[in-house]
Scaffold this active site. Structure first.
Site, PDB file in Angstrom:
ATOM      1  N   THR A 287     -23.711 -38.167  18.711  1.00 59.58           N
ATOM      2  CA  THR A 287     -22.681 -38.060  17.667  1.00 59.58           C
ATOM      3  C   THR A 287     -22.825 -36.773  16.867  1.00 59.58           C
ATOM      4  O   THR A 287     -21.930 -36.404  16.115  1.00 59.58           O
ATOM      5  CB  THR A 287     -22.742 -39.267  16.722  1.00 59.58           C
ATOM      6  OG1 THR A 287     -24.090 -39.409  16.229  1.00 59.58           O
ATOM      7  CG2 THR A 287     -22.369 -40.549  17.449  1.00 59.58           C
TER       8      THR A 287
ATOM      9  N   HIS B  98     -31.908 -37.050  14.057  1.00 60.05           N
ATOM     10  CA  HIS B  98     -32.678 -36.999  12.818  1.00 60.05           C
ATOM     11  C   HIS B  98     -33.834 -37.985  12.938  1.00 60.05           C
ATOM     12  O   HIS B  98     -33.947 -38.706  13.944  1.00 60.05           O
ATOM     13  CB  HIS B  98     -31.798 -37.291  11.589  1.00 60.05           C
ATOM     14  CG  HIS B  98     -31.002 -38.560  11.682  1.00 60.05           C
ATOM     15  ND1 HIS B  98     -31.585 -39.811  11.578  1.00 60.05           N
ATOM     16  CD2 HIS B  98     -29.674 -38.779  11.874  1.00 60.05           C
ATOM     17  CE1 HIS B  98     -30.651 -40.744  11.703  1.00 60.05           C
ATOM     18  NE2 HIS B  98     -29.489 -40.152  11.882  1.00 60.05           N
TER      19      HIS B  98
ATOM     20  N   HIS C 192     -33.759 -41.584  14.265  1.00 59.69           N
ATOM     21  CA  HIS C 192     -33.658 -41.881  15.701  1.00 59.69           C
ATOM     22  C   HIS C 192     -35.026 -42.016  16.367  1.00 59.69           C
ATOM     23  O   HIS C 192     -35.114 -42.467  17.512  1.00 59.69           O
ATOM     24  CB  HIS C 192     -32.907 -40.755  16.432  1.00 59.69           C
ATOM     25  CG  HIS C 192     -31.456 -40.644  16.103  1.00 59.69           C
ATOM     26  ND1 HIS C 192     -30.917 -39.588  15.396  1.00 59.69           N
ATOM     27  CD2 HIS C 192     -30.418 -41.467  16.382  1.00 59.69           C
ATOM     28  CE1 HIS C 192     -29.617 -39.756  15.268  1.00 59.69           C
ATOM     29  NE2 HIS C 192     -29.289 -40.881  15.845  1.00 59.69           N
TER      30      HIS C 192
ATOM     31  N   LYS D 299     -21.020 -49.839  11.179  1.00 64.25           N
ATOM     32  CA  LYS D 299     -19.864 -49.099  10.671  1.00 64.25           C
ATOM     33  C   LYS D 299     -18.822 -50.056  10.091  1.00 64.25           C
ATOM     34  O   LYS D 299     -18.602 -51.146  10.612  1.00 64.25           O
ATOM     35  CB  LYS D 299     -19.226 -48.257  11.788  1.00 64.25           C
ATOM     36  CG  LYS D 299     -20.144 -47.172  12.341  1.00 64.25           C
ATOM     37  CD  LYS D 299     -20.392 -46.094  11.316  1.00 64.25           C
ATOM     38  CE  LYS D 299     -21.370 -45.060  11.813  1.00 64.25           C
ATOM     39  NZ  LYS D 299     -21.668 -44.049  10.802  1.00 64.25           N
TER      40      LYS D 299
ATOM     41  N   ARG E 251     -14.824 -44.747  13.983  1.00 64.23           N
ATOM     42  CA  ARG E 251     -15.410 -43.411  14.029  1.00 64.23           C
ATOM     43  C   ARG E 251     -14.331 -42.376  14.357  1.00 64.23           C
ATOM     44  O   ARG E 251     -13.350 -42.686  15.037  1.00 64.23           O
ATOM     45  CB  ARG E 251     -16.491 -43.329  15.112  1.00 64.23           C
ATOM     46  CG  ARG E 251     -17.753 -44.102  14.793  1.00 64.23           C
ATOM     47  CD  ARG E 251     -18.714 -44.010  15.953  1.00 64.23           C
ATOM     48  NE  ARG E 251     -19.916 -44.797  15.740  1.00 64.23           N
ATOM     49  CZ  ARG E 251     -21.029 -44.335  15.207  1.00 64.23           C
ATOM     50  NH1 ARG E 251     -21.093 -43.071  14.832  1.00 64.23           N
ATOM     51  NH2 ARG E 251     -22.075 -45.112  15.050  1.00 64.23           N
TER      52      ARG E 251
ATOM     53  N   GLN F 157     -22.069 -50.163  27.110  1.00 63.31           N
ATOM     54  CA  GLN F 157     -23.528 -50.074  27.056  1.00 63.31           C
ATOM     55  C   GLN F 157     -24.161 -51.082  28.016  1.00 63.31           C
ATOM     56  O   GLN F 157     -25.200 -50.803  28.625  1.00 63.31           O
ATOM     57  CB  GLN F 157     -24.054 -50.282  25.635  1.00 63.31           C
ATOM     58  CG  GLN F 157     -25.501 -49.799  25.523  1.00 63.31           C
ATOM     59  CD  GLN F 157     -26.077 -49.912  24.135  1.00 63.31           C
ATOM     60  OE1 GLN F 157     -27.041 -50.640  23.914  1.00 63.31           O
ATOM     61  NE2 GLN F 157     -25.507 -49.202  23.181  1.00 63.31           N
TER      62      GLN F 157
ATOM     63  N   ASP G 218     -30.242 -52.945  15.245  1.00 64.41           N
ATOM     64  CA  ASP G 218     -28.777 -53.017  15.278  1.00 64.41           C
ATOM     65  C   ASP G 218     -28.236 -53.026  16.705  1.00 64.41           C
ATOM     66  O   ASP G 218     -27.038 -53.213  16.912  1.00 64.41           O
ATOM     67  CB  ASP G 218     -28.164 -51.854  14.489  1.00 64.41           C
ATOM     68  CG  ASP G 218     -28.516 -50.490  15.082  1.00 64.41           C
ATOM     69  OD1 ASP G 218     -29.543 -50.379  15.775  1.00 64.41           O
ATOM     70  OD2 ASP G 218     -27.754 -49.537  14.828  1.00 64.41           O
TER      71      ASP G 218
ATOM     72  N   LYS H 272     -33.475 -45.146   0.971  1.00 64.15           N
ATOM     73  CA  LYS H 272     -33.281 -45.057   2.412  1.00 64.15           C
ATOM     74  C   LYS H 272     -34.293 -44.121   3.063  1.00 64.15           C
ATOM     75  O   LYS H 272     -34.517 -43.004   2.591  1.00 64.15           O
ATOM     76  CB  LYS H 272     -31.861 -44.579   2.711  1.00 64.15           C
ATOM     77  CG  LYS H 272     -31.467 -44.722   4.174  1.00 64.15           C
ATOM     78  CD  LYS H 272     -29.979 -44.487   4.366  1.00 64.15           C
ATOM     79  CE  LYS H 272     -29.585 -44.712   5.819  1.00 64.15           C
ATOM     80  NZ  LYS H 272     -28.139 -44.516   6.034  1.00 64.15           N
TER      81      LYS H 272
ATOM     82  N   LYS I 264     -34.000 -39.746   4.271  1.00 66.22           N
ATOM     83  CA  LYS I 264     -33.067 -38.985   3.443  1.00 66.22           C
ATOM     84  C   LYS I 264     -33.827 -38.231   2.352  1.00 66.22           C
ATOM     85  O   LYS I 264     -34.783 -38.748   1.783  1.00 66.22           O
ATOM     86  CB  LYS I 264     -32.047 -39.923   2.783  1.00 66.22           C
ATOM     87  CG  LYS I 264     -31.069 -40.572   3.758  1.00 66.22           C
ATOM     88  CD  LYS I 264     -29.978 -39.608   4.158  1.00 66.22           C
ATOM     89  CE  LYS I 264     -28.916 -40.310   5.003  1.00 66.22           C
ATOM     90  NZ  LYS I 264     -27.843 -39.384   5.395  1.00 66.22           N
ATOM     91  N   THR I 265     -33.386 -37.026   2.061  1.00 67.17           N
ATOM     92  CA  THR I 265     -33.915 -36.253   0.941  1.00 67.17           C
ATOM     93  C   THR I 265     -32.734 -35.852   0.062  1.00 67.17           C
ATOM     94  O   THR I 265     -31.576 -36.161   0.385  1.00 67.17           O
ATOM     95  CB  THR I 265     -34.638 -34.982   1.427  1.00 67.17           C
ATOM     96  OG1 THR I 265     -33.673 -34.114   2.048  1.00 67.17           O
ATOM     97  CG2 THR I 265     -35.718 -35.321   2.445  1.00 67.17           C
TER      98      THR I 265
END
Length: 418
Positions: free
Chosen positions: A40, A45, A48, A82, A86, A172, A193, A230, A233-234
């Site tokens: 995507t 990141h 993953h 989601k 998307r 999938q 998920d 989370k 994340k920064t």
């Protein structure tokens, strides 16, 4: 330590479709195991990482990893997690993302030897299936009621879900069935998920493969932080694997800033350190937390894995220079990494007085204040204090002719660019 016991000790197993069956299978034979990611974006990141690092653990215990990059499923979009549809991407964009992600995954796995990793793209087989074949050979085996019971689909019924994303779970499932048939793949692993998609794959294998065909699914828990914020994340956003998006220094800093409450869990999740090594670091957290040995080990292991030894040493060098304030030995590229987010000012004149530069770059609010700052020893150029109010910057103050780093006080940096 036995693989499944090691995964349990690390807290990596969330759900299994058949715990006893998988245990018996792994004791009996080496198997092929797959994990996938949809392209995507043009980089993964750190959110993953855990499933793929878990896949790597299977390889280290003699099993063959199949690394799937979803060139086809990436064109559709997984409804998991989601609330709305998307934005569809072009084939060209997705294929570009595929090539970028493949390079990142190549740093994690060993592609040589008897159980060398295999990398596949589901576009290679999915793109060859026409719509009638899809409906007759695959859609016929997965009931609407079965699909509606999936959390990922049920959660979207009120807000709406397109037929395109509705069929994602079948696509999938086709991957798992294809890999079972062509690579004898008997286990899919993924994030928590992905449970619904994994079990749909098992359903398709049960119906399309010969009687007695057996495959398994295993999911991994969502990575959380003790303070409720989370993971991954920064303030500046996601922590990417692409060094152009998140520099190796920033990557290193993310891990070294891990809270004491999280660091042992992350060592278990993300590193390949042994139980004994991690327990020793856990003891250090409890008895000598100020030394931050666990955080240093975590940051070093992760930066070395994703960016290599040279980038790790560079990140350590930048960190040490920033801590000490001695930045004159940093290269221009290291300055760019370490001071990416500090205020900057472009200086066009060749030679400028320090007083004028401090005012022009808004480091000091006035010339009077600038002179006071210099006299009081509050101003440093490239880590060295300057107390001469008549000081004029020269080429000697330019790092590789590109930058000068001005510090006012202890922490206020400004990057002067030429």
């Amino acid at each position: 330590m036995e693989l499944l016991k090691d995964l349990e000790w690390r807290g990596i197993i969330y759900q299994q479709t058949d715990e006893e069956g998988l245990k018996e299978l792994l004791e009996k034979e080496s198997i092929s195991v797959y994990c996938g990611v949809d392209p995507t974006a043009d980089s993964m990141h750190i959110g993953h990482l855990l499933p793929f690092l878990t896949l790597r653990r299977f390889q280290m215990h003699g099993h063959r990893p199949i690394v799937l990059v979803g060139g086809a499923t990436g064109l559709i979009g997984d409804p998991s997690g989601k609330k709305e549809e998307r934005q569809l991407q072009t084939v060209e964009t997705v294929q570009h993302n595929v090539s970028c992600i493949k390079k990142q995954l190549e740093t994690i796995f060993n592609f040589e030897g008897e159980n060398g990793a295999i990398m596949v793209n589901n576009y290679d087989w999915t793109s060859k299936i026409d719509i009638v074949t899809f409906l007759r050979d695959y859609g016929k085996h997965i009931g609407i009621n079965y699909m509606l019971a999936k959390d990922t689909i049920a959660s979207r019924l009120e807000t709406g879900i397109s037929f395109t994303e509705f069929t994602y779970t079948i696509l999938q499932a086709m991957d798992f069935n294809y890999l079972y048939e062509h690579h004898n793949c008997k286990l899919q692993i993924g994030g928590s998920d992905q449970w619904g998609n994994i079990t749909t794959g098992l359903e398709l294998i049960r119906k399309m493969q010969p009687e007695g065909a057996k495959a398994y699914g295993l999911t991994i828990p969502l990575v959380t932080k003790a303070d409720g914020t989370k993971f991954g994340k920064t303030e500046s956003g996601a922590v990417w694997l692409d060094p152009e998006k998140t520099s190796p220094y920033e990557f290193y800093q993310f891990w070294i800033n891990t809270a004491d409450a999280d660091v042992v869990k992350y060592l278990k999740f993300f590193t390949f350190l042994s139980k004994e090594e991690i327990e020793a670091l856990e003891q250090s957290v409890e008895t000598e937390p100020h030394l931050r040995k666990a955080q240093k080990a975590l940051a070093e292991e992760m930066t070395r894995l994703i960016h290599g030894e040279e980038a790790l040493q560079q990140a350590i060098k930048i960190s040490a220079a920033l801590f000490s304030g001695d930045v004159k030995n940093l290269t221009a590229s290291e300055i760019m990494q370490g001071f990416k987010d500090v205020p900057s000012y472009e200086q066009k004149d060749e030679n400028v007085s320090l007083v004028d530069l401090l005012v022009n770059a808004k480091i000091s609010p006035s010339k009077r204040q600038a002179r006071e700052d210099i006299t009081n020893g509050a101003i440093s150029i490239n880590g060295e204090k300057v107390t001469d109010v008549g000081y004029v910057l020269s080429d000697a103050d330019k790092i590789e002719g590109k930058f000068t780093l001005i510090r006012r006080g202890k922490k206020k940096y400004t990057l002067i660019k030429y």
